[in-house]
Design a protein around this motif. Structure first.
Motif, PDB file in Angstrom:
ATOM      1  N   ARG A 172      -5.777  68.884  90.725  1.00 30.49           N
ATOM      2  CA  ARG A 172      -4.710  67.689  91.488  1.00 30.49           C
ATOM      3  C   ARG A 172      -3.646  68.374  92.694  1.00 30.49           C
ATOM      4  NH1 ARG A 172      -4.283  63.096  88.647  1.00 30.49           N
ATOM      5  NH2 ARG A 172      -2.944  62.200  90.803  1.00 30.49           N
ATOM      6  N   ARG A 173      -3.521  69.908  92.455  1.00 36.29           N
ATOM      7  CA  ARG A 173      -3.077  70.398  93.542  1.00 36.29           C
ATOM      8  C   ARG A 173      -3.384  71.142  94.757  1.00 36.29           C
ATOM      9  NH1 ARG A 173       0.394  74.210  89.245  1.00 36.29           N
ATOM     10  NH2 ARG A 173      -1.701  74.603  88.330  1.00 36.29           N
ATOM     11  N   PRO A 174      -2.518  71.406  94.959  1.00 33.16           N
ATOM     12  CA  PRO A 174      -3.131  71.328  97.088  1.00 33.16           C
ATOM     13  C   PRO A 174      -3.381  73.245  96.313  1.00 33.16           C
ATOM     14  CG  PRO A 174      -1.366  70.690  97.523  1.00 33.16           C
ATOM     15  CD  PRO A 174      -1.590  70.545  96.227  1.00 33.16           C
ATOM     16  N   ALA A 212      -7.138  73.475  94.329  1.00 36.33           N
ATOM     17  CA  ALA A 212      -8.141  72.828  94.746  1.00 36.33           C
ATOM     18  C   ALA A 212      -8.559  73.058  96.193  1.00 36.33           C
ATOM     19  CB  ALA A 212      -7.592  71.055  95.476  1.00 36.33           C
ATOM     20  N   TRP A 213      -7.892  74.189  96.884  1.00 33.40           N
ATOM     21  CA  TRP A 213      -8.565  74.988  97.894  1.00 33.40           C
ATOM     22  C   TRP A 213      -9.061  76.033  97.324  1.00 33.40           C
ATOM     23  CZ3 TRP A 213      -7.054  79.894  99.976  1.00 33.40           C
ATOM     24  CH2 TRP A 213      -8.055  80.716 100.773  1.00 33.40           C
ATOM     25  N   LEU A 214      -8.691  76.530  96.139  1.00 30.55           N
ATOM     26  CA  LEU A 214      -9.194  77.590  95.993  1.00 30.55           C
ATOM     27  C   LEU A 214     -10.478  77.254  95.832  1.00 30.55           C
ATOM     28  CD1 LEU A 214      -7.093  79.814  94.123  1.00 30.55           C
ATOM     29  CD2 LEU A 214      -7.601  80.406  96.183  1.00 30.55           C
ATOM     30  N   VAL A 215     -10.606  76.106  94.811  1.00 27.93           N
ATOM     31  CA  VAL A 215     -12.182  75.600  94.218  1.00 27.93           C
ATOM     32  C   VAL A 215     -13.000  75.492  95.894  1.00 27.93           C
ATOM     33  CG1 VAL A 215     -13.363  73.641  93.223  1.00 27.93           C
ATOM     34  CG2 VAL A 215     -11.185  74.461  92.484  1.00 27.93           C
ATOM     35  N   THR A 216     -12.498  74.618  96.551  1.00 29.48           N
ATOM     36  CA  THR A 216     -13.307  74.685  97.620  1.00 29.48           C
ATOM     37  C   THR A 216     -14.043  76.130  98.391  1.00 29.48           C
ATOM     38  OG1 THR A 216     -11.749  72.776  98.321  1.00 29.48           O
ATOM     39  CG2 THR A 216     -12.623  73.313 100.396  1.00 29.48           C
ATOM     40  N   MET A 217     -12.813  76.808  98.436  1.00 29.99           N
ATOM     41  CA  MET A 217     -13.485  77.808  99.170  1.00 29.99           C
ATOM     42  C   MET A 217     -14.759  79.000  97.623  1.00 29.99           C
ATOM     43  SD  MET A 217     -12.001  79.883 101.929  1.00 29.99           S
ATOM     44  CE  MET A 217     -12.272  81.377 101.141  1.00 29.99           C
ATOM     45  N   TYR A 265     -10.330  67.172  99.726  1.00 32.00           N
ATOM     46  CA  TYR A 265     -10.698  68.149  99.537  1.00 32.00           C
ATOM     47  C   TYR A 265     -12.118  67.404  98.637  1.00 32.00           C
ATOM     48  CZ  TYR A 265      -7.831  72.189 100.674  1.00 32.00           C
ATOM     49  OH  TYR A 265      -6.765  72.735 102.188  1.00 32.00           O
ATOM     50  N   SER A 266     -11.528  66.901  97.001  1.00 24.35           N
ATOM     51  CA  SER A 266     -12.924  66.854  96.604  1.00 24.35           C
ATOM     52  C   SER A 266     -13.518  65.783  97.290  1.00 24.35           C
ATOM     53  CB  SER A 266     -12.135  65.193  95.830  1.00 24.35           C
ATOM     54  OG  SER A 266     -13.520  65.138  94.836  1.00 24.35           O
ATOM     55  N   LEU A 303     -20.700  68.773  94.250  1.00 21.64           N
ATOM     56  CA  LEU A 303     -19.984  67.945  93.509  1.00 21.64           C
ATOM     57  C   LEU A 303     -20.036  68.100  92.488  1.00 21.64           C
ATOM     58  CD1 LEU A 303     -23.981  66.139  93.265  1.00 21.64           C
ATOM     59  CD2 LEU A 303     -21.334  64.945  94.624  1.00 21.64           C
ATOM     60  N   PHE A 304     -19.632  69.614  91.612  1.00 18.94           N
ATOM     61  CA  PHE A 304     -19.092  69.560  90.787  1.00 18.94           C
ATOM     62  C   PHE A 304     -18.175  70.568  91.430  1.00 18.94           C
ATOM     63  CE2 PHE A 304     -17.292  73.422  88.013  1.00 18.94           C
ATOM     64  CZ  PHE A 304     -17.694  72.724  86.637  1.00 18.94           C
ATOM     65  N   GLY A 305     -17.955  70.837  92.576  1.00 17.93           N
ATOM     66  CA  GLY A 305     -16.789  71.830  92.855  1.00 17.93           C
ATOM     67  C   GLY A 305     -16.000  70.704  93.431  1.00 17.93           C
ATOM     68  N   ALA A 306     -16.572  69.385  93.638  1.00 13.41           N
ATOM     69  CA  ALA A 306     -15.701  67.782  93.730  1.00 13.41           C
ATOM     70  C   ALA A 306     -15.172  67.748  92.692  1.00 13.41           C
ATOM     71  CB  ALA A 306     -16.529  66.931  94.798  1.00 13.41           C
ATOM     72  N   LEU A 307     -15.764  66.764  91.334  1.00 13.89           N
ATOM     73  CA  LEU A 307     -15.191  66.559  90.877  1.00 13.89           C
ATOM     74  C   LEU A 307     -13.831  67.646  90.095  1.00 13.89           C
ATOM     75  CD1 LEU A 307     -15.276  64.995  88.163  1.00 13.89           C
ATOM     76  CD2 LEU A 307     -16.949  66.928  87.304  1.00 13.89           C
ATOM     77  N   LEU A 308     -14.405  69.316  90.327  1.00 13.24           N
ATOM     78  CA  LEU A 308     -13.179  70.235  89.955  1.00 13.24           C
ATOM     79  C   LEU A 308     -12.186  69.812  90.855  1.00 13.24           C
ATOM     80  CD1 LEU A 308     -12.618  72.139  87.130  1.00 13.24           C
ATOM     81  CD2 LEU A 308     -13.690  73.643  89.338  1.00 13.24           C
TER      82      LEU A 308
END
Length: 493
Positions: free
Chosen positions: A25-27, A30-35, A114-115, A15-20
């Motif tokens: 805002r940039r691809p 956002a992908w790094l956060v998801t990783m 990703y969010s 959930l925190f990752g989704a918010l981050l």
């Protein structure tokens, strides 16, 4: 200590990752956060899984409230296995997302995609871990709403229709489920699943409880795409972005199947549901219809994603067939097939996504001969397809073997015969697919296609090789599934 907070971290981290991801805002970021989140989640789930193995059932009362008043997380071997499955799949498929999502989702929506993905992951993990019936509904809606958005974000306009169709069917399923929960609350005075299971014994034959069972079973059947309530699934899988299809095929229906099994076996009780009610013949009939009907439809599909989407409906039939047999062996077979199918379909749909990325087509005519241009990709997909058939030496053989043995144990030789016969239908559509990609001459974009990148190939091969490994060493899948089956049948009273 962090070990004590592992249950809460299962939901809080994604959930925190989704918010981050939404904030950056940039691809790329956002992908790094998801990783990072996708790598962290298998670690958290594995630590919790080992804790369950060492300590037994783990409970976590949110806010320190007593379970009769507040929300409780309860983890036993059954849902610990599901948590590990969802997290492990998320960790493996995350590298595949980078190129696939960029090519199939408009750039301005990638971060939001990703969010939504991380939110959906949090919802699915929440469904598996919570011991509160209404909290399960909340997480069910969180994961569903995020999934609708993930499907609709594709460039194909048909994805909007598919998302809307899924929304209608999903809302109906959730409504049925929450009505059933309301009736259970009326009769037991609690929303805690363990307490419901304790108190339902005195009122299980009353009309409100029987109606609650019917509503919950039908509602969750919509979520698992049980025949004939599967109409949302083929379009949702076919027209969604490839990464969405991979994630939903590997996790969403599997978590719903777990919740289905939890209610049927642990709350209402297998003895009551399958012995005193006509559930067994109904569920077996629907499961067999799903296996043969959906597999037959798959044979005649020209779109590869739709073909394997209908295949998924049939594979759900194998899982519910194991549930319907309602023995330790049968339930073990259903749970093993649940785990195996998640790996197999994730690998197959990632392979199809890799094809689409290279040639922007995913039908028989466009993908003809693609195996000659992308041999590493298609070899991994071929291994996964062999497991789908149930070839000895693959994980798919193990689960079907359990189902056949379970059928013989209860004296249903005809059901064992049907399970073996149904694999011939899988051979037909898998064989047709393999003939197309390997033995035809590539034309058009397929003739110029290049092999998939390492970031795409690695997760496909990891899951494909896993289907071979778990076809030989069954300690984690079959042995743990047997323990989970025993836990489910024993109930939580």
């Amino acid at each position: 200590m962090i070990g004590e907070q592992l249950p809460a971290l299962q939901v809080i981290v994604p959930l925190f990752g989704a918010l981050l991801a939404a904030m950056v805002r940039r691809p790329g970021p956002a992908w790094l956060v998801t990783m990072v989140v996708s790598i962290a989640m298998p670690v958290i789930s594995a630590m919790l899984f080992l804790r369950v193995l060492n300590e037994g059932v783990v409970t976590y009362e949110l806010g320190g409230w007593d379970r009769s008043l507040g929300i409780e997380y309860r983890i036993d071997i059954a849902n610990a296995l599901i948590l590990l499955l969802v997290s492990a799949v998320a960790g493996v498929i995350a590298p595949f997302a980078r190129l696939s999502v960029l090519s199939e989702v408009p750039e301005g929506r990638v971060a939001w995609f990703y969010s939504m993905y991380l939110t959906a992951m949090a919802g699915l993990l929440g469904i598996a871990i919570t011991n509160d019936a209404f909290n399960a509904f909340v997480f069910l809606e969180i994961s569903s709403l995020s999934s609708y958005a993930m499907i609709a974000m594709g460039r194909d306009r048909r994805s909007l229709v598919a998302a809307y169709q899924y929304l209608i069917m999903g809302t109906m399923g959730a409504s049925f489920y929450v009505i059933g929960v309301g009736l259970l609350y009326m009769m037991t005075g609690t929303l805690n699943i363990s307490l419901i299971a304790e108190r339902i014994v005195d009122v299980e034959t009353t009309r409100p409880v029987l109606v609650a069972l019917a509503f919950i079973v039908v509602g969750l059947s919509l979520k698992i795409a049980l025949f004939p309530l599967y109409v949302w699934l083929p379009n949702a899988y076919a027209y969604a972005p490839s990464f969405t299809t991979v994630f939903l095929a590997a996790t969403a229906t599997k978590v719903a199947l777990y919740l289905f099994a939890r209610y049927v076996f642990s709350v209402f009780g297998a003895g009551f549901v399958f012995s005193e009610l006509p559930v067994t013949p109904i569920l077996i009939g629907l499961s067999v219809a799903a296996i043969f009907g959906a597999s037959t439809v798959a044979i005649f599909q020209s779109d590869l994603k739709r073909m394997f989407a209908y295949s998924s409906v049939g594979q759900v039939g194998y899982i519910t067939l194991g549930f319907a047999i309602a023995t330790v062996t049968g339930l073990t077979g259903g749970l093993v097939h649940l785990l195996n199918h998640a790996m197999v379909k994730a690998a197959i749909f990632m392979g199809l996504g890799a094809i689409f990325y290279r040639i922007q087509a995913i039908d028989y005519s466009g993908a003809a001969g693609i195996g000659r241009r992308m041999p590493l990709t298609m070899s991994a997909v071929m291994i996964a397809c062999l497991s789908l058939v149930g070839v000895p030496g693959t994980a798919g053989f193990i689960s079907k073997w359990y189902l056949v043995v379970a059928s013989w144990e209860v004296g249903w030789w005809w059901l064992a015969f049907l399970i073996v016969l149904s694999s011939m239908l899988t051979v037909i559509y898998v064989g047709r697919f393999m003939e197309c990609v390997w033995f035809r001459e590539p034309t058009g974009p397929a003739a110029e296609a290049k092999e998939a990148s390492f970031g795409t190939l690695a997760p496909i091969w990891i899951l494909s090789l896993a289907t071979i490994y778990f076809g030989i060493d069954t300690e984690l899948t079959a042995a743990m599934s047997e323990r989970a089956a025993e836990a489910l049948l024993a109930g939580i009273r």
